[in-house]
Every structure is written in C-alpha cells, then in structure tokens.
Design a protein around this motif. Structure first.
Motif, short mmCIF file in Angstrom:
data_model
loop_
_atom_site.label_atom_id
_atom_site.label_comp_id
_atom_site.label_asym_id
_atom_site.label_seq_id
_atom_site.Cartn_x
_atom_site.Cartn_y
_atom_site.Cartn_z
N LEU A 142 0.72 -1.12 -0.03
CA LEU A 142 0.21 0.04 0.14
C LEU A 142 0.77 1.23 0.07
CD1 LEU A 142 -3.11 0.69 -0.09
CD2 LEU A 142 -2.95 0.89 2.44
N ALA A 143 1.85 1.37 0.89
CA ALA A 143 2.85 2.18 0.70
C ALA A 143 3.50 2.32 -0.70
CB ALA A 143 3.85 1.99 1.97
N ILE A 144 4.05 1.62 -1.11
CA ILE A 144 4.59 1.62 -2.58
C ILE A 144 3.86 2.22 -3.48
CG2 ILE A 144 5.58 0.24 -4.30
CD1 ILE A 144 6.75 -1.69 -2.10
N VAL A 145 2.67 1.77 -3.44
CA VAL A 145 1.60 2.11 -4.49
C VAL A 145 1.24 3.88 -4.28
CG1 VAL A 145 -0.84 2.23 -5.21
CG2 VAL A 145 0.62 -0.26 -4.91
N CYS A 146 1.18 4.18 -3.00
CA CYS A 146 0.84 5.74 -2.69
C CYS A 146 2.20 6.42 -3.10
CB CYS A 146 0.66 5.60 -1.06
SG CYS A 146 -0.69 5.05 -0.53
N PHE A 147 3.17 5.85 -2.97
CA PHE A 147 4.41 6.76 -3.47
C PHE A 147 4.47 6.68 -5.11
CE2 PHE A 147 6.15 6.15 0.82
CZ PHE A 147 6.50 7.68 0.98
N ILE A 148 4.04 5.53 -5.65
CA ILE A 148 4.11 5.56 -7.04
C ILE A 148 3.33 6.50 -7.63
CG2 ILE A 148 3.10 4.02 -9.12
CD1 ILE A 148 3.90 1.39 -7.49
N PHE A 149 2.04 6.73 -6.95
CA PHE A 149 0.94 7.83 -7.87
C PHE A 149 1.54 9.17 -7.18
CE2 PHE A 149 -1.25 3.70 -8.57
CZ PHE A 149 -1.49 3.78 -9.57
#
Length: 388
Positions: free
Chosen positions: A311-318
């Motif tokens: 979830l943290a990785i996806v947040c930083f991706i966007f």
C-alpha cells in the motif's frame, strides 16, 4: 490426456482473446482477468485432483520473450520527427525521473526498516519503479491520440531504462568511474551492433521471397538479444533501435544509400511485420499472465504482513507520478492512473540472485503491487469521461 490439454489450452486462450476484445468496453485491464483466469484454473485442477508439471521454470522464459516482443511492438509505433521532440523529452523525463526517485526512496526504506545493504535494497526496489508497457499500452486504446502517444513512448522507455539500470547495478560489485566507463563502452558497442544488425535484418525483410519470412526475423531478433545478454550488453537498445528504424524509414529517405533498401517496398513488408508482431505479443503476454496467475497461491494475495508495504509503495508510485505530470505540464486525468506494474516487475524480481534478495521483497508484495496498480488503472479509465 493430450487432447484434453489441447482443448483446455485453446479454450483458455480464446477466453483471453475475449478479455482483450472487451477490455475497451468494460475498462477492466485484461491482466486482472488473465491472472484471475489462471488462478481459477489452478483451483479447478486442485479440486479435480489433476496433477500437472511444475511450470515455474517456464515463467522467466515467457517473460523474457514477452519483454522483447513488447519493446519491439512499442518501438514499431514510435515516430521520430521534429514534431515529436517535445513529446519524446516529456516521455523520457516521465520514464527516468520516477524510476530514480522511487528506487532510491524505497531503497532507503528497505535499508532503514530491514537493515539490508543499500545496494541489495536498491536492486529490490527497481522492479517496483518501472511502468509495465505490457499493461499500459493495451489499456489506452480509447484515449485521445496525444495521451495514447505519451503512454506508448513513456512505458516503452520505462521498460528499457529500468532494465538498463537494474542490469548496471546487479552486474557491478562497486559503482565507480570504471564501472560507468565500462557501461558507456557497452552502450557504444551495442549501438554499433544495432546498426549492423538492423541493416542486415532490413535487407532480409525486403529481399526474402519465401512465403515464411517474418517469424525468422523475429527469431533472429530474439537470438541477438539472448547473445547480447551472455556478454552483458544492453540488448533492449538493439530492439528499440531496430523498431524505430523500421517505423521511421521514410524519415531516412534523404540518405542516399538508404535507397538501396527500396523504402517504398520495405514499408509494405513492415506493415505485415507489425501485424504478426502484435499477434505474437498477444499470445506470449496472455500465456505469461495466465501462467503467473496459475502459480499464485491464495495466501500470497491476502498476506497481511506485506500489504502495508504494498500500500505504501503504491501511494508513492502515484505521488511521484502526480509530481512528474505537473512538472511536464500534462493533465492528471487520466494519465495519473496509468502507472501499472506487471510483466517487467515480475521479470526483474525473478532475475534477482538469491544472494541479493531481501526478506521484505517477496512474491506476495509483487502480486499485491501489481493488482493494486491495475485496479487503480481500471478505476481511472472507468471514471474518465473523454471530451467530445
């Protein structure tokens, strides 16, 4: 048993084709449906107590061939002329900046929370930083031409830049002036090889009179890539160069010796070559994601331990994507949502040597990030209302 396997394989691939046909209407990325279909096939075989061989070794082979064909397909769609300079600059920045920013951020996070070395943390972070052209390009068919062009350029360049950086980090024990110089020499060498190989393959494409001519060309492209990998050369540069040259042969007509290749006749062959490349990409991509879905275990998808990280990785991706689009002065809607992770993420993850792997990055984390980014892509396309 043989007949049963053939029937099952044909039905599954026809269903995959239906997914591809209907994805523009349903706005559901076909990769989600392919993974679900592969996972369902696994549950069915377990329920029927059907024993099948271990397909795990096949996955990297399919992934590598898929990567080659996808980059070739993408490069065959790219146009190089003065009117595209601005778009190419934005696409290159859009591919490079998020890879560097996200890779280093995740590497520091892995190193801080897991106590791993920075180099190993960086190697494990890069796969999450690369946009998957295998998912992005088929998903934007119904967007306007400018947005679609940007996604094709950006995702194709992201694949190539991501693989180059990943190979550079993994193959060098220490990063210094010597290793950078060797990498530069490798780029120059593959550029020379690309020029010679492209001339030879273009000549063959135009001169072969046999009724079978396109498959041998594709096989030669795969062969050159595989041989370049043995000598640690960036083979994707050759594929990009080959595809760009074929698609932009008209821009080279002013060069006298290009006339020897008969550009007008060659263009007719290139159109046919594109068609068979596109169909080959569909087949390999469908088989790859079906097989990956088949190998997914249910507990890997619902793994609570890795979900916080994913979830943290996806947040930083966007977050980084929003910043990148703003700096490039591009509209957030719908480009913000088109940052899927997929084939290239899986392939790079599988390429990590056991001595370089870290505990935080596992199959569960990879699967969850792919599914989350694909789900966000789906939401973005569903909510997007194109301007009339």
């Amino acid at each position: 048993m043989t007949t049963t396997i053939i029937i099952a394989l044909c039905i599954i691939l026809l269903i995959a084709y239906l997914f591809d046909l209907t994805s523009s209407k349903t706005k559901i990325p076909s990769v989600i449906l392919l993974l679900l279909l592969g996972w369902s096939a696994k549950q069915l075989t377990d329920w029927l107590n059907i024993r099948l061989p271990d397909f795990s070794p096949v996955l990297p082979v399919l992934g590598t061939i898929g990567l080659i064909l996808i980059v070739l397909e993408g490069s065959l769609d790219l146009e190089l002329n003065k009117s595209k300079i601005g778009l190419i600059k934005k696409s290159f920045f859009g591919a490079l900046a998020p890879i560097l920013a996200l890779s280093f951020l995740l590497a520091f996070a892995f190193m801080y929370y897991g106590g791993f070395s920075f180099k190993n943390s960086l190697i494990n972070a890069i796969p999450f930083s690369v946009i998957s052209s295998a998912i992005a390009i088929p998903s934007v068919r119904n967007l306007n031409s400018s947005d679609k062009e940007f996604v094709v350029y950006e995702s194709s360049l992201s694949d190539i830049i991501g693989v180059l950086i990943f190979n550079f980090i993994t193959l060098n024990e220490t990063i210094n002036a010597v290793s950078i110089g060797q990498f530069a020499l490798q780029l120059l060498l593959i550029a020379a090889i690309s020029l010679l190989a492209t001339l030879a393959l273009s000549f063959l494409l135009n001169r072969i009179q046999h009724h079978i001519k396109f498959i041998p060309i594709i096989l030669l492209v795969v062969l050159i890539y595989a041989v370049s990998k043995i000598y640690h050369l960036p083979g994707l540069v050759f594929i990009l160069f080959f595809g760009l040259t074929l698609n932009n042969i008209d821009e080279l007509k002013h060069i006298k010796w290009i006339e020897k290749f008969k550009p007008d006749e060659l263009n007719k062959e290139i159109i046919k070559f594109k068609e068979i490349t596109v169909e080959s990409v569909f087949l390999v991509r469908a088989l790859f994601f079906l097989l990956f879905g088949y190998l997914i275990e249910t507990n890997e998808v619902i793994n609570k331990d890795s979900f916080v990280w994913s979830l943290a990785i996806v947040c930083f991706i966007f977050l980084f994507r929003a910043i990148q689009l703003k700096l490039s002065k591009l509209s957030l809607q719908p480009l913000l949502f088109i940052a899927p992770r997929g084939l290239i993420t899986i392939l790079l993850f599988l390429s990590i040597a056991p001595t370089q792997s870290i505990g935080l990055v596992n199959k569960s984390l990879v699967i969850q990030v792919i599914l989350l980014t694909a789900f966000i892509l789906m939401l973005g396309l569903v909510l997007h209302k194109p301007k009339k």
